[in-house]
Design an enzyme around this catalytic site. Structure first.
Site, PDB file in Angstrom:
ATOM      1  N   LYS A  50       2.093  -3.027   6.592  1.00 53.33           N
ATOM      2  CA  LYS A  50       2.545  -2.784   5.216  1.00 53.33           C
ATOM      3  C   LYS A  50       4.016  -2.345   5.171  1.00 53.33           C
ATOM      4  CE  LYS A  50      -1.406  -3.835   3.232  1.00 53.33           C
ATOM      5  NZ  LYS A  50      -1.570  -5.045   2.402  1.00 53.33           N
ATOM      6  N   SER A  57       0.866  -1.188   0.000  1.00 50.56           N
ATOM      7  CA  SER A  57       0.000   0.000   0.000  1.00 50.56           C
ATOM      8  C   SER A  57       0.895   1.228   0.000  1.00 50.56           C
ATOM      9  CB  SER A  57      -0.853  -0.005   1.273  1.00 50.56           C
ATOM     10  OG  SER A  57      -1.563   1.215   1.405  1.00 50.56           O
ATOM     11  N   TYR A 116      -2.311  -1.030  10.408  1.00 46.44           N
ATOM     12  CA  TYR A 116      -2.276  -1.280   8.957  1.00 46.44           C
ATOM     13  C   TYR A 116      -0.924  -0.832   8.392  1.00 46.44           C
ATOM     14  CZ  TYR A 116      -3.960  -1.389   4.108  1.00 46.44           C
ATOM     15  OH  TYR A 116      -4.117  -1.654   2.764  1.00 46.44           O
TER      16      TYR A 116
END
Ligand SMILES: NC(=O)c1ccc[n+]([C@@H]2O[C@H](COP(=O)([O-])OP(=O)(O)OC[C@H]3O[C@@H](n4cnc5c(N)ncnc54)[C@H](OP(=O)(O)O)[C@@H]3O)[C@@H](O)[C@H]2O)c1
Length: 254
Positions: free
Chosen positions: A163, A146, A159
């Site tokens: 990533k 991402s 998150y």
């Protein structure tokens, strides 16, 4: 002078496995790879969604093979991979998000995100790469990371941590697997409209924040990741490993 020949973007005679291939970015990746000639296998937990994905591909004249599996169950992943053919391409798209302010993040949400985005991705990649090594396959492994693997985002501590970890994993995989001819890269989308992002993007203030950051002034579509996936999977990117392909409309340019 040797005449330069454009390397092929075709994937005929290649076999690809796409985790999270039943919907969203994984499904788009699967369709892109199949359209480029690859034999494609998609993996996810919900059999009905896999069935729908296979059916809608077939309606367009594309064949997808499906495997119903929770990839956080690493022992089961190992058993199932034994029953499948070898893969030249692995796209790790299965992922989830549980957004909360950092000060409120629960251990349950931390564990759920890390178990899928990092742990499951790590070990399925290890198992597929072991088989590539055994069969002397100069494969391509693509992690759907991402832009949040490169910058922070509000309420995205877990998150982002998952990533950024994928980005680090990619560097070391690339340097250890390079001598085997196996390439490892990340593809880093900005916000793409899928089930994972839909609720967030429906919020007007959040949508404004997103558009303020995407220099091309629009959110991403599934089509935006299809060319980049094929590129990273194909001989067209033969000297590219250990890096990130940003598909972020310029979000991280500043
Ligand atoms: N959408 C965005 O804006 C965006 C932006 C940047 C990066 N990404 C990344 O892109 C990837 C795909 O996101 P998406 O938006 O396409 O999400 P999505 O629409 O929610 O799709 C997730 C896919 O992963 C599968 N999956 C979830 N848990 C699984 C498990 N334990 N085992 C096997 N499969 C599992 C889902 O199927 P089942 O539920 O049936 O298992 C589904 O096929 C993620 O890694 C995400 O972090 C998304």
């Amino acid at each position: 002078m040797a005449f330069p020949r454009t390397p092929t973007f075709r994937l005929d005679h290649c076999r690809a496995l796409v985790t999270g291939g039943s919907r969203g970015i994984g499904f788009a990746a699967a369709i892109a790879l199949a359209s480029a000639g690859a034999e494609v296998w998609i993996m996810a937990r919900q059999a009905d969604q896999l069935h729908d994905a296979v059916k809608s591909a077939a309606a367009e004249g594309l064949r997808l093979n499906s495997v119903t599996l929770d990839i956080t169950d690493t022992a089961r992943v190992s058993e199932v991979l034994e029953t499948l053919p070898d893969f030249d391409i692995l796209v790790n798209s299965a992922g989830l998000a549980r957004h909360q302010p950092f000060l409120e993040v629960s251990e349950a949400n931390f564990d759920a995100v890390m178990a899928l985005n990092l742990r499951a991705t790590f070990f399925i990649s290890q198992q597929v790469a072991q088989r590539m090594k055994m069969r002397q396959i100069a494969g391509s492994i693509i992690h759907i990371s991402s832009q949040m693997g490169h910058v922070g985002g509000p309420e995205r501590s877990v998150y982002c941590a998952s990533k950024f970890a994928l980005e680090g994993l990619t560097k070391t995989m690339a340097l250890e697997l390079g001598e085997l001819g196996i390439r490892v890269n990340t593809l880093c989308p900005t916000f793409i409209v899928t089930e994972l992002s839909r609720a967030n993007l429906a919020d007007a203030a959040f949508n404004r924040y997103v558009l303020d950051n995407i220099k091309l002034n629009r959110v991403g579509t599934l089509e935006d990741i299809m060319g980049p996936v094929v590129f990273l999977a194909s001989p067209a990117s033969a000297l590219i490993t250990g890096t990130s392909l940003m598909v972020d409309g310029g979000w991280t340019a500043t």
